[in-house]
Design an enzyme around this catalytic site. Structure first.
Site, PDB file in Angstrom:
ATOM      1  CG  HIS A  15      -0.036   0.126   2.499  1.00 50.90           C
ATOM      2  ND1 HIS A  15       0.456  -0.985   3.172  1.00 50.90           N
ATOM      3  CD2 HIS A  15       0.449   1.198   3.164  1.00 50.90           C
ATOM      4  CE1 HIS A  15       1.201  -0.585   4.178  1.00 50.90           C
ATOM      5  NE2 HIS A  15       1.224   0.731   4.201  1.00 50.90           N
ATOM      6  CG  HIS A  31       7.266   4.577   1.351  1.00 51.49           C
ATOM      7  ND1 HIS A  31       6.996   5.683   2.138  1.00 51.49           N
ATOM      8  CD2 HIS A  31       7.078   3.509   2.156  1.00 51.49           C
ATOM      9  CE1 HIS A  31       6.691   5.293   3.359  1.00 51.49           C
ATOM     10  NE2 HIS A  31       6.721   3.976   3.400  1.00 51.49           N
TER      11      HIS A  31
HETATM   12  O1  3AM Z   1       4.072   0.555   5.441  1.00 49.40           O
HETATM   13  P1  3AM Z   1       4.386   2.020   5.447  1.00 49.40           P
HETATM   14  O2  3AM Z   1       5.831   2.329   5.371  1.00 49.40           O
HETATM   15  O3  3AM Z   1       3.582   2.797   4.460  1.00 49.40           O
HETATM   16  O4  3AM Z   1       5.519   2.337   8.930  1.00 49.40           O
HETATM   17  C1  3AM Z   1       4.136   2.208   9.134  1.00 49.40           C
HETATM   18  C2  3AM Z   1       3.398   1.851   7.881  1.00 49.40           C
HETATM   19  O5  3AM Z   1       3.900   2.604   6.827  1.00 49.40           O
HETATM   20  C3  3AM Z   1       3.557   3.567   9.445  1.00 49.40           C
HETATM   21  O6  3AM Z   1       2.177   3.412   9.130  1.00 49.40           O
HETATM   22  C4  3AM Z   1       2.015   2.417   8.135  1.00 49.40           C
HETATM   23  C5  3AM Z   1       1.013   1.392   8.567  1.00 49.40           C
HETATM   24  O7  3AM Z   1       1.452   0.718   9.694  1.00 49.40           O
HETATM   25  N1  3AM Z   1       3.728   3.947  10.836  1.00 49.40           N
HETATM   26  C6  3AM Z   1       3.788   3.140  11.903  1.00 49.40           C
HETATM   27  N2  3AM Z   1       3.951   3.872  13.012  1.00 49.40           N
HETATM   28  C7  3AM Z   1       4.015   5.167  12.627  1.00 49.40           C
HETATM   29  C8  3AM Z   1       4.157   6.390  13.320  1.00 49.40           C
HETATM   30  N3  3AM Z   1       4.285   6.442  14.641  1.00 49.40           N
HETATM   31  C9  3AM Z   1       3.877   5.209  11.232  1.00 49.40           C
HETATM   32  N4  3AM Z   1       3.882   6.373  10.547  1.00 49.40           N
HETATM   33  C10 3AM Z   1       4.028   7.503  11.257  1.00 49.40           C
HETATM   34  N5  3AM Z   1       4.158   7.527  12.593  1.00 49.40           N
END
Ligand code: 3AM
Length: 179
Positions: free
Chosen positions: A37, A120
């Site tokens: 995603h 990304h």
């Molecule tokens: O899979 P992506 O990289 O798009 O890294 C986590 C993931 O991103 C991000 O939210 C998405 C779904 O879990 N994520 C997790 N904790 C986070 C935080 N504290 C976060 N993004 C921002 N702040």
């Protein structure tokens, strides 16, 4: 309360191509292709009222369908890599959609996001892998490029996993139809 985030789904044919990039970094956890995603706004663990407010605010977002292209691979966490991802080619509609999601989060009473938006698709997460292994992987696979694919909706995902990477559940889908 589930962990929430809004995102754009990755179409099956693009996911298949991304799946071909799995493997090749010792100790990395490769994301299941069903869970690829593009995160628009991470919300986290919130109470039911906040979740409902965010969900309703998203329903008011007006955005026409657009297309995206994935271009190149990269990593987060230079000396200590924590993720390898496919990048999204610059897209004005995507930036605008991210802004609208940020506004929806503000309307739901959430604190402003301080990090820059870096769209990304995460391919792998990692903790104690060698930075050199990631660099080698990127030098072999980094020229990755897809054709443009249509974005016709965004979704609100929930996740109960504590480590990220899914499985994710679509709580609500928002078709793109307004300009
Ligand atoms: O899979 P992506 O990289 O798009 O890294 C986590 C993931 O991103 C991000 O939210 C998405 C779904 O879990 N994520 C997790 N904790 C986070 C935080 N504290 C976060 N993004 C921002 N702040």
């Amino acid at each position: 309360m589930p962990r929430l985030f809004s995102a754009i789904e990755v179409p099956g044919d693009i996911a298949e191509r991304l799946a071909g990039l799995r493997g090749g970094i010792d100790g990395a956890r490769w994301v299941d292709p069903d869970n690829y995603h593009i995160t628009l706004r991470f919300i986290g663990d919130v109470d039911g009222t906040t979740a409902e407010r965010f969900s309703e605010a998203l329903a008011k977002v007006a955005c026409a369908p657009f297309s995206l292209t994935l271009d190149g691979l990269g990593s987060f966490g230079r000396g200590r890599p924590r993720a390898v991802w496919a990048g999204v080619a610059p897209s004005t509609p995507l930036v605008s959609l991210n802004r609208d999601h940020e506004k929806a989060a503000t309307r739901a009473g959430l604190a402003a996001e301080t990090r820059n938006f870096h769209p990304h698709v995460t391919l792998a997460r990692m903790k104690r892998v060698k930075a050199r292994d990631v660099a080698t992987y990127l030098s072999h696979n980094g020229a990755f490029l897809t054709g443009a694919f249509p974005v016709t909706r965004f979704v609100l995902y929930s996740s109960r996993a504590s480590k990220g990477g899914g499985p994710y559940v679509v709580e609500r889908a928002y078709p793109l139809d307004g300009a």
